[in-house]
Design a protein around this motif. Sequence first.
Motif, mmCIF file in Angstrom:
data_model
loop_
_atom_site.group_PDB
_atom_site.id
_atom_site.type_symbol
_atom_site.label_atom_id
_atom_site.label_comp_id
_atom_site.label_asym_id
_atom_site.label_seq_id
_atom_site.Cartn_x
_atom_site.Cartn_y
_atom_site.Cartn_z
ATOM 1 N N ASN A 90 -0.462 13.335 -8.695
ATOM 2 C CA ASN A 90 0.678 12.161 -9.070
ATOM 3 C C ASN A 90 0.718 10.925 -8.217
ATOM 4 O O ASN A 90 0.674 10.916 -6.991
ATOM 5 C CB ASN A 90 1.843 13.093 -8.496
ATOM 6 N N THR A 91 0.776 9.978 -8.838
ATOM 7 C CA THR A 91 0.960 8.600 -8.263
ATOM 8 C C THR A 91 1.738 7.918 -9.008
ATOM 9 O O THR A 91 1.981 7.687 -10.017
ATOM 10 C CB THR A 91 -0.504 8.061 -8.341
ATOM 11 N N ALA A 92 2.669 7.067 -8.178
ATOM 12 C CA ALA A 92 3.549 5.996 -8.656
ATOM 13 C C ALA A 92 3.435 4.619 -7.641
ATOM 14 O O ALA A 92 3.426 4.702 -6.508
ATOM 15 C CB ALA A 92 4.998 6.560 -8.442
ATOM 16 N N ILE A 93 3.212 3.537 -8.507
ATOM 17 C CA ILE A 93 3.176 2.567 -7.900
ATOM 18 C C ILE A 93 4.236 1.395 -8.617
ATOM 19 O O ILE A 93 4.093 1.359 -9.618
ATOM 20 C CB ILE A 93 1.476 1.953 -8.258
ATOM 21 N N MET A 147 2.101 4.171 0.687
ATOM 22 C CA MET A 147 1.555 2.962 1.197
ATOM 23 C C MET A 147 2.428 1.808 0.800
ATOM 24 O O MET A 147 3.003 1.620 -0.309
ATOM 25 C CB MET A 147 0.028 2.583 0.661
ATOM 26 N N LYS A 148 2.690 0.927 1.788
ATOM 27 C CA LYS A 148 3.250 -0.312 1.490
ATOM 28 C C LYS A 148 2.583 -1.563 1.810
ATOM 29 O O LYS A 148 1.854 -1.580 2.738
ATOM 30 C CB LYS A 148 4.575 -0.426 2.365
ATOM 31 N N GLU A 149 2.484 -2.299 0.831
ATOM 32 C CA GLU A 149 1.589 -3.682 1.105
ATOM 33 C C GLU A 149 2.593 -5.056 0.727
ATOM 34 O O GLU A 149 2.818 -4.982 -0.407
ATOM 35 C CB GLU A 149 0.283 -3.820 0.404
ATOM 36 N N ASP A 150 2.600 -5.962 1.510
ATOM 37 C CA ASP A 150 3.158 -7.143 1.280
ATOM 38 C C ASP A 150 2.052 -8.127 1.400
ATOM 39 O O ASP A 150 1.266 -8.566 2.317
ATOM 40 C CB ASP A 150 4.103 -7.359 2.294
ATOM 41 N N ILE A 151 2.047 -9.178 0.454
ATOM 42 C CA ILE A 151 1.149 -10.399 0.462
ATOM 43 C C ILE A 151 1.949 -11.704 0.150
ATOM 44 O O ILE A 151 2.451 -11.759 -0.924
ATOM 45 C CB ILE A 151 -0.071 -10.189 -0.557
ATOM 46 N N THR A 158 4.193 -4.419 -2.819
ATOM 47 C CA THR A 158 3.796 -3.137 -3.473
ATOM 48 C C THR A 158 4.031 -1.970 -2.717
ATOM 49 O O THR A 158 3.979 -1.766 -1.444
ATOM 50 C CB THR A 158 2.375 -3.212 -3.659
ATOM 51 N N GLY A 159 4.720 -0.866 -3.305
ATOM 52 C CA GLY A 159 5.011 0.520 -2.850
ATOM 53 C C GLY A 159 4.378 1.598 -3.617
ATOM 54 O O GLY A 159 4.599 1.415 -4.798
ATOM 55 N N SER A 160 3.584 2.229 -3.052
ATOM 56 C CA SER A 160 2.775 3.466 -3.623
ATOM 57 C C SER A 160 2.875 4.560 -2.817
ATOM 58 O O SER A 160 2.893 4.724 -1.800
ATOM 59 C CB SER A 160 1.227 2.933 -3.627
ATOM 60 N N SER A 161 2.910 5.670 -3.907
ATOM 61 C CA SER A 161 3.112 7.055 -3.371
ATOM 62 C C SER A 161 2.094 7.702 -4.147
ATOM 63 O O SER A 161 1.970 7.938 -5.410
ATOM 64 C CB SER A 161 4.530 7.601 -3.303
#
Length: 821
Positions: A430-433, A489-493, A461-464
């Motif tokens: 199960n993935t949510a982005i 996961m959290k990613e900021d660009i 971006t927030g992903s689980s």
Amino acid sequence: MKTLCISMLLICLAQIVNAQVSGRVTTAGSQPLPYVTVSLVRTTDSSSVKSMLTNEQGGYNIADAPSGNYRLRLSSIGYQTWFSSPFEISGSKDAKYLAVIVMKEDTRQLGEVVVRANKPLYQQRSDGLVVNVESSVLTKGSTALQVLERSPGVTIDHRDNGIALNGKSGATVMINGKLVRMPLAQVMNLLNGTSADNIEKIELLSTPPAGYDAEGSAGIINIVMKKSKKQGTNGSYSLTGGYGMGEKGTAGINLNHNTKNVNLYGSYTFQHDRTYTDLFITGSQYMPFIGGNAEVEFYTKTKRISNNHNATLGTDIKLDPKTTISVNLSYNNSHSPTYTYSNAGYKILPDSLLRYIGHINGNGHWDNLTSSLNIERVLKDGEKMSMEADYIHYGNNSPSEVNTSFVNKYGEQVYANNSVSAQRQRGFANTAINVGVFKADYTNQLSPLLKLETGIKGTHTGSSSSSGIENFNNGVWKRNMQTAANIYMKEDIGAVYLSLTWQLGKSISLNTGTRYEYSYTNMDNPQTGGNIVNRKLGKLFPTVLFTKKLGDRSELQLSYTKRISRPSYDDLASYFAYSDPTAVYTGNPFLKPTITNNIKLGYNYGDYSFSLLYSRDDNAITRYQLSESPAHDILFISPQNLPYQNYFTLQANAPFKVSNWWEMTYSFVGGLRQFKEDYTLHPLTKSYFGYSFNFNQLFKLPGSFLAEVSGQYNSLSYNGTTRVDGFGVINAGIKKELKNNGGSLQLSVADVFSAAQIHVRYGTLTREAFDIKSNVLVNTETRRFPVIKLTYSKSFGSTRPAGLGKPESGSKEESERMRSN
């Protein structure tokens, strides 16, 4: 880099000022008008002395004009012809700037006029190659993925869901200038569910300018969708039916309602595809948990049913002559049940025999929603600003059921307690982005010869993800933590860019720019509270694009770009997916981003194009490599970094017109490739020659028939230490234009000679994990039987240009996409 920039500046300063006439052309709404024919005509006899087309910003600059008395004539389909007042050019250094010319729409009703232009199938630009999709007969009935597969330099890996550009993985996929933020397997699924009939063109950008995201070490594949510019209500629909090893069907409709100040558009496509793939493996390996050295024969077949829905709804509203607001919603949904049957024999030396039979039922389901709001404001002539906000949601749920029989030569079940060889298992993923994007861009035509572009962009971006494999023992489902993961996961660009485009003279243009991107990536395991990845990276990405016209038909191009490929969520996350009793697919949280430097020298003569490209990848990411689990009992299939990868590539595109009824195009992309790897038991450096070859033959036959034969061949290549032998296919199609605007019928055949077999080899270069040496034969659906499709399509409605759109031209496409990234 500094030396190159200084050299370009000296060229600029050294230009001789010749007699010239310059200015800009806009609509009544202050929108720039590209591709207007600008002619310098004598006042005495109205004869044309020099002519040119305006650029994308509506600018023109007629240089080296001889002394005399002239008028300027401007003409474009859909607009009234415009003449200037007479003026004189008295010397070689005389310069006339006619400021801004506003062209009025031609409102005369001439009935329905159909203007068709034969654009070449491929067009070379300084930043890459453009594939004009509509110029191919095979477009209708095809998917976006199939069109990509027929494009020069593009290689599709159906087995491992990979897209390579010019022999390199790491290409970023965009649709209308926006990054497709989904796992690569779902990107492939999305493209395979997108009808090619909705595509205007595909841009294969090996050296994109600074206005684009720096993401994509191999470059950018930008798919530009059609968008009607015709006033009134119009649209098109198409129906496709076909068969290969299973039935195929696609139905799609596009609707547009355009007025002077409002454009409304929407589209919907449904695709159904029942397909089939099988593979056969022979080899040897050392697996301690099944008794040591073993010889393996493995056969597996997969049946998949894909049902894809793609819908788009949007509007462009002109609030006033200088302000336009655009809203767009795009929704993609896929449901793909699969069934995989596997039958394997393990001969444990010297005389023991194990037999594995597996039945895997998967039920993949994902959806993707993209919403976008854009506001564009013209501040003054040649100056504008735009702001855009996007929200993207992606969700994936892919449960699976595994029933196995793993027995010895006496029929007794073995290794039933092992996590990946239990008789009954189930997998879950199960993935949510969720992604939020904000960007602002500013453009100023500082002079007819100099344009400034700058902007900022922020992405969060927030992903689980939760994934794993459970086995059923003693009436209880039990999860083995070695094959389970729960990741957030959290990613900021953040990015800022600056770009300058100079017209240094009548024949020289230069685009210089730089983009700075700062990224922060953090990945945690919510179950343990432990941190998996915490990475900060700030990089400067310069670009230089230089163009020199050598004559009326020839042009020289030189470019330099620096790019990056960050590991995707799936690359980093330690998810687990079942492969067979000895192996699982997983991620690698220790992956580093790839940094790429590209230098390209190109030459165009008419429609012929040639280029030399050198690229250097540091920490190149290569997927689906073999490694041992920490307990040395399971094979992990995961991505790895290569210390470096060097490519020297020649690109050539040559069209030929044999006669009025026969045209052909040939394309070649290939050269020397070298890489170093250090993740196997015995690291190595490998050099080899790889290439791809494409051809296209178009036949104009009597009775409004068109026929096309196309083909491609991809030579031997390496994905890390995995060798892939050469393979090729030939496709064919025939199209009939029906009378009285009755639409068109097209019959297409994919892989006419059923040649699409992929031969993969492990253990040919070095010693792999568990001493694996194997040969894998992958047979796609067309290997068993060609896919035959019949398509009917029809356009309807108004053909008048809309107020918000740009005019249509028979000499050149006048509706270029707005580079919204």
